[in-house]
Design a protein around this motif. Sequence first.
Motif, PDB file in Angstrom:
ATOM      1  N   GLY A  21     -16.042 -19.033  11.999  1.00  0.00           N
ATOM      2  CA  GLY A  21     -17.490 -19.058  11.977  1.00  0.00           C
ATOM      3  C   GLY A  21     -18.092 -20.433  11.934  1.00  0.00           C
ATOM      4  O   GLY A  21     -19.315 -20.565  11.924  1.00  0.00           O
ATOM      5  N   TRP A  22     -17.287 -21.471  11.912  1.00  0.00           N
ATOM      6  CA  TRP A  22     -17.847 -22.805  11.714  1.00  0.00           C
ATOM      7  C   TRP A  22     -18.405 -23.444  12.969  1.00  0.00           C
ATOM      8  O   TRP A  22     -18.896 -24.566  12.929  1.00  0.00           O
ATOM      9  N   PHE A  23     -18.366 -22.715  14.101  1.00  0.00           N
ATOM     10  CA  PHE A  23     -19.079 -23.261  15.260  1.00  0.00           C
ATOM     11  C   PHE A  23     -20.555 -22.872  15.210  1.00  0.00           C
ATOM     12  O   PHE A  23     -21.378 -23.461  15.907  1.00  0.00           O
ATOM     13  N   LEU A  24     -20.903 -21.878  14.371  1.00  0.00           N
ATOM     14  CA  LEU A  24     -22.296 -21.457  14.249  1.00  0.00           C
ATOM     15  C   LEU A  24     -23.207 -22.586  13.768  1.00  0.00           C
ATOM     16  O   LEU A  24     -24.315 -22.749  14.307  1.00  0.00           O
ATOM     17  N   PRO A  25     -22.825 -23.401  12.758  1.00  0.00           N
ATOM     18  CA  PRO A  25     -23.729 -24.488  12.346  1.00  0.00           C
ATOM     19  C   PRO A  25     -24.044 -25.471  13.471  1.00  0.00           C
ATOM     20  O   PRO A  25     -25.163 -26.003  13.525  1.00  0.00           O
ATOM     21  N   TRP A  26     -23.077 -25.710  14.345  1.00  0.00           N
ATOM     22  CA  TRP A  26     -23.332 -26.648  15.436  1.00  0.00           C
ATOM     23  C   TRP A  26     -24.357 -26.070  16.423  1.00  0.00           C
ATOM     24  O   TRP A  26     -25.236 -26.795  16.914  1.00  0.00           O
ATOM     25  N   ILE A  27     -24.238 -24.776  16.695  1.00  0.00           N
ATOM     26  CA  ILE A  27     -25.220 -24.135  17.565  1.00  0.00           C
ATOM     27  C   ILE A  27     -26.594 -24.133  16.902  1.00  0.00           C
ATOM     28  O   ILE A  27     -27.618 -24.422  17.540  1.00  0.00           O
ATOM     29  N   ALA A  28     -26.622 -23.824  15.597  1.00  0.00           N
ATOM     30  CA  ALA A  28     -27.897 -23.817  14.873  1.00  0.00           C
ATOM     31  C   ALA A  28     -28.501 -25.219  14.828  1.00  0.00           C
ATOM     32  O   ALA A  28     -29.722 -25.383  14.965  1.00  0.00           O
ATOM     33  N   SER A 183     -25.066 -16.536  19.101  1.00  0.00           N
ATOM     34  CA  SER A 183     -23.982 -17.216  18.408  1.00  0.00           C
ATOM     35  C   SER A 183     -23.662 -16.546  17.078  1.00  0.00           C
ATOM     36  O   SER A 183     -22.486 -16.351  16.723  1.00  0.00           O
ATOM     37  N   ALA A 184     -24.695 -16.189  16.323  1.00  0.00           N
ATOM     38  CA  ALA A 184     -24.470 -15.529  15.036  1.00  0.00           C
ATOM     39  C   ALA A 184     -23.818 -14.170  15.232  1.00  0.00           C
ATOM     40  O   ALA A 184     -22.919 -13.771  14.477  1.00  0.00           O
ATOM     41  N   ALA A 185     -24.269 -13.440  16.260  1.00  0.00           N
ATOM     42  CA  ALA A 185     -23.676 -12.134  16.532  1.00  0.00           C
ATOM     43  C   ALA A 185     -22.206 -12.272  16.933  1.00  0.00           C
ATOM     44  O   ALA A 185     -21.346 -11.494  16.488  1.00  0.00           O
ATOM     45  N   ALA A 186     -21.907 -13.267  17.766  1.00  0.00           N
ATOM     46  CA  ALA A 186     -20.521 -13.485  18.179  1.00  0.00           C
ATOM     47  C   ALA A 186     -19.646 -13.879  16.997  1.00  0.00           C
ATOM     48  O   ALA A 186     -18.491 -13.427  16.882  1.00  0.00           O
ATOM     49  N   THR A 187     -20.167 -14.701  16.101  1.00  0.00           N
ATOM     50  CA  THR A 187     -19.415 -15.098  14.918  1.00  0.00           C
ATOM     51  C   THR A 187     -19.125 -13.894  14.031  1.00  0.00           C
ATOM     52  O   THR A 187     -18.010 -13.739  13.507  1.00  0.00           O
ATOM     53  N   ALA A 188     -20.131 -13.027  13.866  1.00  0.00           N
ATOM     54  CA  ALA A 188     -19.939 -11.841  13.036  1.00  0.00           C
ATOM     55  C   ALA A 188     -18.905 -10.905  13.654  1.00  0.00           C
ATOM     56  O   ALA A 188     -18.053 -10.342  12.952  1.00  0.00           O
ATOM     57  N   GLY A 224     -26.286 -20.880   9.055  1.00  0.00           N
ATOM     58  CA  GLY A 224     -27.497 -21.138   9.822  1.00  0.00           C
ATOM     59  C   GLY A 224     -28.387 -22.172   9.159  1.00  0.00           C
ATOM     60  O   GLY A 224     -28.919 -23.069   9.814  1.00  0.00           O
ATOM     61  N   LEU A 225     -28.531 -22.060   7.822  1.00  0.00           N
ATOM     62  CA  LEU A 225     -29.338 -23.038   7.094  1.00  0.00           C
ATOM     63  C   LEU A 225     -28.685 -24.415   7.103  1.00  0.00           C
ATOM     64  O   LEU A 225     -29.370 -25.444   7.232  1.00  0.00           O
ATOM     65  N   LEU A 226     -27.358 -24.441   6.964  1.00  0.00           N
ATOM     66  CA  LEU A 226     -26.642 -25.713   6.968  1.00  0.00           C
ATOM     67  C   LEU A 226     -26.809 -26.423   8.309  1.00  0.00           C
ATOM     68  O   LEU A 226     -27.162 -27.610   8.374  1.00  0.00           O
ATOM     69  N   GLY A 227     -26.560 -25.701   9.387  1.00  0.00           N
ATOM     70  CA  GLY A 227     -26.730 -26.306  10.702  1.00  0.00           C
ATOM     71  C   GLY A 227     -28.175 -26.651  10.992  1.00  0.00           C
ATOM     72  O   GLY A 227     -28.475 -27.707  11.565  1.00  0.00           O
ATOM     73  N   GLY A 228     -29.095 -25.770  10.589  1.00  0.00           N
ATOM     74  CA  GLY A 228     -30.510 -26.042  10.809  1.00  0.00           C
ATOM     75  C   GLY A 228     -30.980 -27.290  10.092  1.00  0.00           C
ATOM     76  O   GLY A 228     -31.757 -28.079  10.637  1.00  0.00           O
ATOM     77  N   ALA A 229     -30.517 -27.487   8.859  1.00  0.00           N
ATOM     78  CA  ALA A 229     -30.899 -28.687   8.112  1.00  0.00           C
ATOM     79  C   ALA A 229     -30.388 -29.941   8.804  1.00  0.00           C
ATOM     80  O   ALA A 229     -31.094 -30.957   8.891  1.00  0.00           O
TER      81      ALA A 229
END
Length: 296
Positions: A21-28, A183-188, A224-229
């Motif tokens: 799931g750690w590619f999600l922060p980069w997308i976010a 991206s979030a759906a794919a990670t889940a 999502g919050l981590l990548g968004g920040a």
Amino acid sequence: MIRMPFLIERSRLPLARRASGWFLPWIAALSVYVAVLGGIGLVALGDSVRGWDASLAQRASLQIPADASAARLNTVLALLRQTRGIAEAHLLDPAETARLVEPWLGRPIAIDRLPVPRLIDLRVDGAGAADLADLRQKLASIMPDAVLDEHGLLLDEWRNAATRTMEAIAAMLAAVFLITLWSAAATARAGLLLDRPLVELLQLLGAADADIARPFRAQALWLGLLGGAGGAFAAALTLLAVGSAGRALSLGSLLPAGGIADWRVWAILIGATLLAGFVAMVAARITVLRRLARMP
């Protein structure tokens, strides 16, 4: 099925802890970065349109042929000052005219040797207060070659261009957050697939689908919050750099009226970050619940 008491401790379920799931922060982060810049662009463009309205909506100009006699020029000025709705009529002197044409003709300019029309700057007192059609007829009888420009056509063109640009930016922002959603759906889905044996065991023990989905939802929110920040921080640095470059090149700040301290800038930075986390959380929850409903 028998509901097990330990399932009340939902946060301790060993789910959604995979490194996949750690590619999600980069997308976010990328999504928020683009969204912030696009949002700031919308705000700055809106400020520009309002500035154009304020500066041009109640302005007009009159071009007088360069060879017009002083008597006719004074007659035109008298007519303008007597016309209802014309609050001010200012005849530009040669120095002011030279500054206007300087970007095209360069410096120095011998304005008195060029057939440059004399310009009269008009301030209209309120929208529609002046009968410009009647004014044109009177001007035609005094000086047929005079040209009255209301700036309305130019202002409409600028507004249309700004509207098209805003629509393009809005479409880009929608696409950016759709990518975050995907991206979030794919990670889940990937996390649920990797944890499938444990998920099936929990279902056999009587765990509710909402309890199983909770760790996936929490992980998506956090990532999502981590990548968004991170994306918002990078966007803030970019805005500072762009603002400094604009001032150095005498182009202005290229930011909204208040610059980086404008409350709208911070609202966009914070709002985009929170939205990225919320979108990721909702996408993960819906995806996991739909997958769990299909499992035997």
